[in-house]
Design an enzyme around this catalytic site. Structure first.
Site, PDB file in Angstrom:
ATOM      1  N   GLN A 266      67.623  30.020  84.026  1.00  0.00           N
ATOM      2  CA  GLN A 266      66.430  29.300  85.009  1.00  0.00           C
ATOM      3  C   GLN A 266      64.846  29.264  84.333  1.00  0.00           C
ATOM      4  O   GLN A 266      64.160  28.811  84.962  1.00  0.00           O
ATOM      5  CB  GLN A 266      66.985  30.241  85.805  1.00  0.00           C
ATOM      6  N   HIS A 269      62.419  26.643  83.813  1.00  0.00           N
ATOM      7  CA  HIS A 269      62.205  25.750  84.652  1.00  0.00           C
ATOM      8  C   HIS A 269      60.837  25.437  84.779  1.00  0.00           C
ATOM      9  O   HIS A 269      60.414  24.955  84.796  1.00  0.00           O
ATOM     10  CB  HIS A 269      62.554  25.827  85.484  1.00  0.00           C
ATOM     11  N   GLU A 334      70.251  31.145  94.616  1.00  0.00           N
ATOM     12  CA  GLU A 334      71.204  29.357  94.665  1.00  0.00           C
ATOM     13  C   GLU A 334      71.983  29.233  93.528  1.00  0.00           C
ATOM     14  O   GLU A 334      73.168  29.273  93.373  1.00  0.00           O
ATOM     15  CB  GLU A 334      69.548  28.957  93.803  1.00  0.00           C
ATOM     16  N   HIS A 335      72.198  30.248  92.192  1.00  0.00           N
ATOM     17  CA  HIS A 335      72.609  29.662  91.378  1.00  0.00           C
ATOM     18  C   HIS A 335      73.504  31.894  91.155  1.00  0.00           C
ATOM     19  O   HIS A 335      72.000  32.898  90.705  1.00  0.00           O
ATOM     20  CB  HIS A 335      72.570  29.543  89.805  1.00  0.00           C
ATOM     21  N   ASP A 368      74.992  22.955  86.154  1.00  0.00           N
ATOM     22  CA  ASP A 368      74.056  21.994  86.057  1.00  0.00           C
ATOM     23  C   ASP A 368      74.361  20.771  85.537  1.00  0.00           C
ATOM     24  O   ASP A 368      73.375  19.606  86.173  1.00  0.00           O
ATOM     25  CB  ASP A 368      72.988  21.974  85.057  1.00  0.00           C
ATOM     26  N   HIS A 427      74.572  12.571 138.079  1.00  0.00           N
ATOM     27  CA  HIS A 427      76.098  12.812 136.520  1.00  0.00           C
ATOM     28  C   HIS A 427      77.006  13.431 137.829  1.00  0.00           C
ATOM     29  O   HIS A 427      78.259  12.964 137.300  1.00  0.00           O
ATOM     30  CB  HIS A 427      75.527  14.487 135.732  1.00  0.00           C
TER      31      HIS A 427
END
Length: 441
Positions: A266, A269, A334-335, A368, A427
């Site tokens: 990660q 990235h 996230e992971h 991934d 109504h």
């Protein structure tokens, strides 16, 4: 050379403050970016194709005579697939089969219409229908991501979306064959070589050449994220993605070099990506640190990994695996890798994560590319209330209500009382008119 990644321990009296410093990341977009994106969106909305052409030339240095020339035909996509080396073609098809298989099961589990009747004959239910047309954004600047094509287009296709419009920037006209081949394999309907805020604007508003979509999914840079925020409401969006994250819960049983490389996966990235290890074994944390320093010089993206680990990474010593699970829930990563001999012991304690990878052999990178579940995941703690991209993101639900005459007698009384209580007489009378006891004028 030593990698100056933070070492924290939950026993430290200032742990909470130090921990929050690690987690801090501002999702606020730079004001200058916001202003530029707003101007681009307004221009594309006003001038359509002409504006798209102008921005494509300015930002991607790609000169063509019309937006139609930026469209990738089905024949070109198929040719890209046919031209792949056999190994790449087979890997792409294998990954697509697994992603499709997972999302087919997801559709069976959550994407079904249903209805039932009350004892008085009233029908109630839910009708699930696919979105008519979606746009998928595929990054194409510094790197190309065929996996993003699969992860966005396949669940849309499985959901029954009528048209899938792909946009992908091709700076200086450089097309990635694997991305084009992935679009062919995944069932993309039309594809355009445009990117950035102008691509989001074209999808959201439509131009003479690019069709207006109902929802936009897929990751991008800060300009793309800002543009998606701007057009939300005009169209749907999946999420606003922050920097990539991995959290590893380790009990010390996994080879430390495996965990070090998972943290790298990660960190490579970008410099803002986050990699955190939670472990109750101090000796094991020291082994992982040693492997980080041994392996880092072998990595092509070593400078990015170092900046990420030193800027936002952490190796955290916990009192126990139970405490590590509690901290993980606070992070909502996230992971999330559960690198343990007995991952199913800890999985029930984990509530918040985009994707949970169980066991030492389940590297995040498999998720991934080819495991099957979607890799478009909530970031920056939003896994507390958000889910991975899935079939459900490309469908919507309509409620079904068919009230019988008998049902109207009961429900009408209830609605009348509540409507009068809210001061909404029309109504109330709409319900009362259907009562058998209602005296007609």
């Amino acid at each position: 050379m030593t990698v100056n990644i933070r070492h924290l321990a939950t026993l430290q009296p200032d742990f909470d403050a130090a921990f929050q410093t690690v987690l801090h990341w501002s999702a606020d977009t730079d004001v200058e970016i916001e202003n530029r994106v707003g101007a681009i969106l307004a221009d594309v909305r006003l001038r359509g194709d002409d504006a798209v052409l102008e921005y494509t030339e300015r930002f991607d240095h790609l000169q063509v005579g019309s937006v139609a020339a930026l469209e990738l035909g089905a024949a070109e996509l198929k040719a890209a697939f046919d031209g792949l080396p056999a190994e790449q073609a087979e890997a792409l098809q294998a990954a697509a089969r697994r992603v499709r298989g997972y999302h087919e099961r997801q559709k069976q589990a959550c994407g079904l219409s249903w209805q039932y009747r009350d004892e008085d004959g009233t029908l109630l239910g839910q009708k699930v229908t696919a979105i008519d047309r979606v746009g998928i954004y595929v990054p194409g600047g510094k790197a190309a991501y065929p996996s993003s094509v699969l992860m966005n287009a396949i669940p849309a296709h499985v959901a029954g979306v009528g048209e899938i419009i792909m946009v992908v920037p091709t700076p200086r006209g450089e097309k990635n064959p694997l991305v084009l081949a992935a679009a062919h394999v995944a069932g993309v309907t039309r594809a355009f070589t445009i990117g950035g805020a102008q691509a989001v604007a074209a999808l959201a508003y439509g131009t003479a050449t690019i069709p207006k979509v109902d929802k936009i999914t897929g990751p991008g840079n800060a300009y793309v994220a800002s543009a998606k925020k701007h057009v939300f409401g005009q169209v749907g969006i999946d999420m606003i993605a922050g920097p990539s994250e991995i959290l590893v819960l380790a009990d010390g049983s996994t080879p430390p070099e495996w965990v070090a490389m998972d943290l790298f996966s990660q960190a490579e990235h970008d410099e803002l990506a986050q990699s955190i290890l939670l472990c109750p074994d101090a000796d094991y944390i020291a082994q992982v640190q040693a492997e980080i320093e041994r392996l880092l010089p072998t990595m092509p993206r070593a400078d990015i990994i170092r900046a990420s680990l030193e800027g936002r990474g952490a190796l955290i010593l916990t009192r126990s695996m139970e405490e590590a699970c509690d901290i993980s829930n606070r992070i909502a990563p996230e992971h999330l890798e559960v690198s343990s001999n007995d991952p199913h012991r800890w999985e029930p304690l984990l509530k918040h994560a985009g994707a949970i990878f169980l066991g030492a052999y389940t590297s995040e990178s498999l998720g991934d590319y080819c495991a099957g579940p979607n890799h478009v995941l909530p970031t920056s703690g939003t896994a507390r209330f958000s889910s991975p991209l899935g079939v459900y993101d490309f469908q919507k639900r309509s409620s079904l209500i068919e009230v019988s005459e008998a049902g109207a007698q009961t429900l009408g009384q209830i609605a009348s009382v509540l409507a009068h209580g809210e001061g909404l007489q029309a109504h109330a009378q709409a319900a009362e008119f259907r009562l058998k006891s209602h005296a007609k004028p």
